[in-house]
Design an enzyme around this catalytic site. Structure first.
Site, PDB file in Angstrom:
ATOM      1  N   GLU A   1     -32.572 -20.246 -13.452  1.00 12.14           N
ATOM      2  CA  GLU A   1     -33.837 -20.970 -13.673  1.00 12.14           C
ATOM      3  C   GLU A   1     -33.866 -22.228 -12.822  1.00 12.14           C
ATOM      4  OE1 GLU A   1     -37.103 -20.105 -14.640  1.00 12.14           O
ATOM      5  OE2 GLU A   1     -35.866 -19.157 -16.181  1.00 12.14           O
TER       6      GLU A   1
ATOM      7  N   GLY B   1     -51.025 -16.734 -16.447  1.00  8.96           N
ATOM      8  CA  GLY B   1     -50.479 -18.032 -16.845  1.00  8.96           C
ATOM      9  C   GLY B   1     -49.493 -17.975 -17.997  1.00  8.96           C
ATOM     10  N   ALA B   2     -48.959 -16.789 -18.285  1.00  7.28           N
ATOM     11  CA  ALA B   2     -47.991 -16.654 -19.387  1.00  7.28           C
ATOM     12  C   ALA B   2     -46.561 -16.649 -18.847  1.00  7.28           C
ATOM     13  CB  ALA B   2     -48.267 -15.374 -20.167  1.00  7.28           C
ATOM     14  N   GLY B   3     -46.400 -16.980 -17.582  1.00  7.40           N
ATOM     15  CA  GLY B   3     -45.061 -17.013 -16.997  1.00  7.40           C
ATOM     16  C   GLY B   3     -44.563 -15.640 -16.587  1.00  7.40           C
ATOM     17  N   LEU B   4     -45.471 -14.659 -16.520  1.00 12.25           N
ATOM     18  CA  LEU B   4     -45.054 -13.300 -16.148  1.00 12.25           C
ATOM     19  C   LEU B   4     -45.469 -12.970 -14.704  1.00 12.25           C
ATOM     20  CD1 LEU B   4     -45.904 -11.428 -19.475  1.00 12.25           C
ATOM     21  CD2 LEU B   4     -43.735 -12.429 -18.752  1.00 12.25           C
ATOM     22  N   SER B   5     -45.967 -13.964 -14.010  1.00 12.90           N
ATOM     23  CA  SER B   5     -46.284 -13.850 -12.588  1.00 12.90           C
ATOM     24  C   SER B   5     -47.414 -12.860 -12.288  1.00 12.90           C
ATOM     25  CB  SER B   5     -45.030 -13.466 -11.803  1.00 12.90           C
ATOM     26  OG  SER B   5     -45.310 -13.575 -10.441  1.00 12.90           O
ATOM     27  N   SER B   6     -48.569 -13.115 -12.878  1.00 14.58           N
ATOM     28  CA  SER B   6     -49.735 -12.290 -12.582  1.00 14.58           C
ATOM     29  C   SER B   6     -50.205 -12.506 -11.141  1.00 14.58           C
ATOM     30  CB  SER B   6     -50.874 -12.639 -13.541  1.00 14.58           C
ATOM     31  OG  SER B   6     -51.343 -13.951 -13.320  1.00 14.58           O
ATOM     32  N   SER B   7     -49.933 -13.683 -10.591  1.00 15.20           N
ATOM     33  CA  SER B   7     -50.412 -13.963  -9.233  1.00 15.20           C
ATOM     34  C   SER B   7     -49.680 -13.095  -8.207  1.00 15.20           C
ATOM     35  CB  SER B   7     -50.253 -15.444  -8.896  1.00 15.20           C
ATOM     36  OG  SER B   7     -48.919 -15.863  -9.010  1.00 15.20           O
TER      37      SER B   7
ATOM     38  N   ASP C   1     -40.990 -14.116  -7.109  1.00 12.86           N
ATOM     39  CA  ASP C   1     -41.987 -13.316  -7.821  1.00 12.86           C
ATOM     40  C   ASP C   1     -42.482 -12.135  -6.989  1.00 12.86           C
ATOM     41  OD1 ASP C   1     -41.640 -15.296  -9.635  1.00 12.86           O
ATOM     42  OD2 ASP C   1     -43.634 -16.173  -9.437  1.00 12.86           O
TER      43      ASP C   1
HETATM   44  P1  ADP Z   1     -48.881 -16.624 -13.319  1.00 10.98           P
HETATM   45  O1  ADP Z   1     -47.695 -17.276 -13.947  1.00 10.98           O
HETATM   46  O2  ADP Z   1     -49.534 -15.664 -14.254  1.00 10.98           O
HETATM   47  O3  ADP Z   1     -48.579 -16.045 -11.971  1.00 10.98           O
HETATM   48  P2  ADP Z   1     -50.482 -18.366 -11.719  1.00 10.98           P
HETATM   49  O4  ADP Z   1     -51.212 -19.625 -12.033  1.00 10.98           O
HETATM   50  O5  ADP Z   1     -49.433 -18.392 -10.673  1.00 10.98           O
HETATM   51  O6  ADP Z   1     -49.939 -17.807 -13.108  1.00 10.98           O
HETATM   52  O7  ADP Z   1     -51.532 -17.251 -11.247  1.00 10.98           O
HETATM   53  C1  ADP Z   1     -52.678 -16.989 -11.992  1.00 10.98           C
HETATM   54  C2  ADP Z   1     -53.836 -16.779 -11.046  1.00 10.98           C
HETATM   55  O8  ADP Z   1     -53.703 -15.511 -10.355  1.00 10.98           O
HETATM   56  C3  ADP Z   1     -55.171 -16.669 -11.767  1.00 10.98           C
HETATM   57  O9  ADP Z   1     -55.724 -17.944 -11.996  1.00 10.98           O
HETATM   58  C4  ADP Z   1     -55.988 -15.863 -10.776  1.00 10.98           C
HETATM   59  O10 ADP Z   1     -56.441 -16.678  -9.714  1.00 10.98           O
HETATM   60  C5  ADP Z   1     -54.956 -14.901 -10.199  1.00 10.98           C
HETATM   61  N1  ADP Z   1     -54.927 -13.618 -10.933  1.00 10.98           N
HETATM   62  C6  ADP Z   1     -53.904 -13.090 -11.620  1.00 10.98           C
HETATM   63  N2  ADP Z   1     -54.229 -11.882 -12.151  1.00 10.98           N
HETATM   64  C7  ADP Z   1     -55.498 -11.641 -11.789  1.00 10.98           C
HETATM   65  C8  ADP Z   1     -56.417 -10.565 -12.006  1.00 10.98           C
HETATM   66  N3  ADP Z   1     -56.096  -9.498 -12.737  1.00 10.98           N
HETATM   67  N4  ADP Z   1     -57.649 -10.661 -11.484  1.00 10.98           N
HETATM   68  C9  ADP Z   1     -57.994 -11.731 -10.751  1.00 10.98           C
HETATM   69  N5  ADP Z   1     -57.181 -12.764 -10.505  1.00 10.98           N
HETATM   70  C10 ADP Z   1     -55.945 -12.745 -11.004  1.00 10.98           C
HETATM   71 MG    MG Z   2     -47.767 -17.183 -10.312  1.00  8.21          MG
END
Ligand code: ADP
Ligand code: MG
Length: 378
Positions: A32, A122-128, A168
């Site tokens: 970490e 934004g749950a820390g699972l790296s959706s971006s 990520d």
């Molecule tokens: P996380 O920890 O989930 O990666 P981030 O702040 O790094 O959080 O990224 C979140 C951003 O990624 C969202 O605000 C959005 O801009 C983009 N994002 C993630 N998933 C999606 C999705 N399914 N559709 C559109 N945008 C998304």
């Molecule tokens: Mg991210």
């Protein structure tokens, strides 16, 4: 699973997509705040994924990106070379620009993209990273996973402008079912390690805002520590490369709070590499103990835990879990808990402790090491 993105594409653009790909979110087992310090991380790809369905734009509509996501209904329309859209579509535009630099996408290419996902934002699972990697894979399926990770990383780092590490995107592109990935963030060396253990994810419900305070402050502190330590070791580039056996020397050289931050990074680096070895040898109990140690180090030295995370980890320990720690930077977010296959007590015990302390429940789910990015059949 790819259906929602394919359907959304069809509904929005009135034609079927030409290709689709999906990419997972991730959970980091240990290591970490080592990534941006050039140390090792040990993430797994999770079952939650983001799918991108793509197709060509209207003929004559040169250089236009049209993007839609189930998460933000409105269709975004931009000339992706000329302007970076506000918000989420910037990730897709960044991917297009990077693919153009690799000459995979023509400079005046028009693209339509529809996105659907079950990775929470934004749950820390790296959706971006899941978003950028899925888009890159859909648009350039023949690139190697490493290249896909690179494209997605530069899209997020250079174009969107997030000071993220490369972990990520790498795990999202390279992840393998039932495996964790030991990834050295300085050398970019990657090793797959079998991981079939039972892992719980406990969401404290407190969203960490990484853009604010904590993370940037820690990064600056680590940079300051390196500057100071260069006096002793001029060739030092990464804080994580400071030799663990020289910890006494490091402690003498630095004042608080830099001393604590640096001790965390150097000891966490050794701990993550050792943990990977133990996992390789199937020594789950000892591996779990290192998770607890990592949490203590995050809490005491790096000061990146929260009361909620500490409650979860303490309850897990009391219930006899093999290991537990915060994951994904800290300051809220989620904790992971390693339990034996037959364990039935830990989850309810955590739930009770959490409810007693905060008067609400913390969602607990099981996470499985899952596959990285791949193309989807239409
Ligand atoms: P996380 O920890 O989930 O990666 P981030 O702040 O790094 O959080 O990224 C979140 C951003 O990624 C969202 O605000 C959005 O801009 C983009 N994002 C993630 N998933 C999606 C999705 N399914 N559709 C559109 N945008 C998304
Ligand atoms: Mg991210």
């Amino acid at each position: 699973m790819p259906r929602p993105a394919i359907d959304l594409f069809h509904e929005t653009f009135g034609a079927p997509p030409r290709a689709a790909a999906s990419a997972p979110g991730r959970v980091n087992l240990i290591g970490e705040h080592t990534d941006y310090n050039g140390g090792p991380v040990l993430p797994i790809a999770i079952a939650q994924r983001t799918t991108a369905a793509i197709g060509p734009g209207v003929a004559g509509d040169a250089g236009v990106l049209e993007a839609v996501s189930t998460r933000y209904q409105k269709v975004v329309r931009v000339k992706w070379q000329e302007e970076l859209p506000q918000g989420w579509a910037a990730y897709i535009a960044g991917v297009l620009r990077e693919l153009w630099a690799l000459e995979v996408v023509p400079p005046n290419g028009s693209v339509r993209v529809a996105v659907a996902s079950d990775v929470p934002v934004g749950a820390g699972l790296s959706s971006s990273a899941a978003l950028a990697v899925a888009a890159a894979k859909a648009l350039a399926p023949s690139l190697r996973p490493r290249q896909i990770a690179g494209v997605a990383f530069r899209a997020e780092h250079d174009h969107v402008g997030v000071r993220c590490g490369v972990m990520d995107q790498t795990i999202s592109a390279l992840g393998k079912r039932d495996h964790a990935l030991l990834f050295e963030c300085a050398s970019l060396e990657a090793t797959q390690i079998p991981f079939g253990a039972r892992l719980l994810l406990v969401d404290t419900g407190k969203r960490h805002d990484l853009s604010g305070g904590g993370l940037n402050e820690r990064r600056a502190e680590c940079e300051d520590a390196v500057k100071r330590l260069k006096v002793d070791l001029p060739e030092l580039v990464w804080l994580a490369s400071w030799p663990a056996e020289w910890l006494p020397r490091l402690k003498r050289a630095l004042r608080e709070p830099l001393r604590s931050r640096a001790v965390h990074v150097v000891s966490e680096t050794a701990r993550a590499r050792f943990a990977a070895q133990l996992l390789q040898q199937g020594k789950l109990k000892q591996f779990g103990r290192l998770l607890y140690e990592s949490h203590e180090s995050c809490r005491r030295l790096y000061d990146c835990s929260s009361a909620e995370l500490d409650t979860v980890v303490a309850a897990a320990k009391r219930a006899g879990a093999l290991g537990a720690r915060l994951t994904g930077a800290g300051w809220g977010g989620a904790a992971i808990v390693l339990v034996s296959k037959s364990d039935k007590k830990t989850a309810p015990a955590i739930q009770r402790a959490f409810e007693r302390a905060y008067g609400r429940s913390a969602p607990i789910s099981e996470v499985k090491a899952s596959a990285g990015a791949h193309t989807e059949r239409l």
